[in-house]
Design a protein around this motif. Structure first.
Motif, short mmCIF file in Angstrom:
data_model
loop_
_atom_site.label_atom_id
_atom_site.label_comp_id
_atom_site.label_asym_id
_atom_site.label_seq_id
_atom_site.Cartn_x
_atom_site.Cartn_y
_atom_site.Cartn_z
N SER A 1 0.85 -1.19 0.00
CA SER A 1 0.00 0.00 0.00
C SER A 1 0.89 1.25 0.00
O SER A 1 2.11 1.16 0.11
CB SER A 1 -0.93 -0.01 1.22
OG SER A 1 -0.18 -0.03 2.42
N GLN B 1 2.23 -1.49 4.30
CA GLN B 1 2.77 -0.30 3.65
C GLN B 1 4.25 -0.50 3.38
O GLN B 1 4.89 -1.40 3.93
CB GLN B 1 2.54 0.92 4.52
CG GLN B 1 3.19 0.85 5.89
CD GLN B 1 2.81 2.01 6.79
OE1 GLN B 1 2.64 3.14 6.32
NE2 GLN B 1 2.66 1.75 8.07
N SER C 1 -0.16 6.39 9.40
CA SER C 1 -0.41 5.78 8.10
C SER C 1 -0.88 4.34 8.21
O SER C 1 -1.53 3.82 7.30
CB SER C 1 0.85 5.85 7.23
OG SER C 1 1.97 5.31 7.89
#
Length: 355
Positions: free
Chosen positions: A152, A213, A227
């Protein structure tokens, strides 16, 4: 805002697929810099390079490089080939890639009507550092499984930044990397996390996907300002596509910040508030008072998810054999074993789901 510098390449330190680490001479002294040859061309000693030194000046642990923006005296050739999917959109370094899901892609027909992961297990983790640990736990029980990493865009945007992913791809522990959203540089590019998951299943023929991520988690010390909140959204995406979401807890016994000690508030928020779909949340069976602390902290997640206790016997040995360096927030396996054991436990559980 951006800090600009112009320097001269002194030496190439090391390189891996998609990235080069350099020594660059600046008026104020040498610095370490990173270049992505697919974007800016290949820098060589003696080249003048234009740098963005913002992250270096901030002293960022993960991204503490000067970034090569251009080799102004030797620009690369114009790109050729198909692809009109733009990533890092409307930034000075926006790049065009061939999206697996776009018209003109050889996989467009496959993905045009794709709507299901066919029950594929998907491990969701907050931090990029969980990726190799999940694989250590998975391959300890089921070697040879086809695993795709779905990246991501909460951390690093270029997949090339991850030396771990490059090495895991090289040795066959990953069948491919799918970069989603604004992230780019994977073996497969996708517009959204949803099409990225579908590409992992139907393009890469993965049996398992790991969603996390890229390197470089961003957090502000607030409940919602980090995040890794996208981990909850990844649970929802997996469930919407008929996958089997498995949540890996962010656990630490070495972090000095109370909000991350034990079970991080990132996991409690992402899985407890953001994830609306039901998932299997893996609680590692850690020993002693710290293990009790982790179990107690995770307990409220049972109102929304299924908590699975997973034994950790033998996982430390499996982690010691990791083909890539294990590091989370600057701490290795010795300094923070619980962090990696929690992720490895998620991998071990997923192995039990495969038939």
């Amino acid at each position: 805002m951006i800090r600009w510098r112009k320097g001269e390449v002194v030496a190439v330190r090391r390189e891996w697929p998609g990235a080069m680490e350099l020594d660059v001479a600046l008026p104020e002294g040498d610095c370490r810099a990173l270049a992505y040859p697919p974007l800016v061309g290949r820098p060589e000693p003696g080249d003048t390079v234009l740098l963005n030194t913002t992250a270096l000046a901030m002293g960022l642990g993960t991204g503490g490089y000067a970034m090569v923006v251009a080799i102004p005296d030797r620009l690369p050739e114009d790109p050729s080939g198909p692809g009109h999917l733009v990533k890092a959109r409307y930034t000075p370094l926006q790049a065009t890639v061939l999206g697996a899901d776009e018209q003109g892609s050889p996989y467009h027909e496959v993905l045009r009507d794709a709507d299901s992961l066919d029950g594929m297990p998907v491990v969701v983790a907050d931090l990029h550092s969980a990726l190799p640990a999940v694989l250590c736990g998975l391959f300890e029980a089921r070697p040879g499984v086809r695993v795709a990493y779905v990246m991501s865009d909460g951390g690093a945007l270029p997949a090339w930044f991850s030396m771990a992913a490059a090495r895991l791809r090289e040795i066959g522990w990953l069948c491919g990397v799918v970069s989603t959203g604004q992230a780019f540089g994977g073996d497969v590019e996708a517009v959204t996390l949803h099409t990225g998951l579908l590409a992992a299943r139907h393009v890469l023929d993965a049996e398992v996907a790991v969603v996390a991520q890229g390197p470089g988690n961003l957090g502000t010390g607030t409940r919602w300002g980090f995040s890794g909140v996208s981990a909850g959204e990844a649970i929802n995406a997996t469930a919407a596509l008929n996958g089997r979401p498995v949540a890996s807890l962010r656990v630490s016994e070495g972090d000095t910040r109370d909000r991350h000690l034990g079970v991080s508030h990132h996991s409690l928020t992402a899985y407890g508030r953001v994830a609306l779909a039901r998932a299997q949340v893996i609680v590692p069976d850690l020993p002693g008072p710290f293990g009790e602390r982790v179990t107690t902290a995770a307990a409220p997640l049972a109102t929304r998810h299924e908590l699975i206790r997973v034994p950790i016997t033998g996982l430390h040995k499996a982690l010691e054999k990791s083909p890539v360096r294990l590091s989370t927030m600057g701490r290795g396996l010795t300094e923070d074993p619980a962090s990696f054991l929690a992720a490895a436990a998620a991998g071990r559980h997923v192995a039990s789901l495969l038939t």
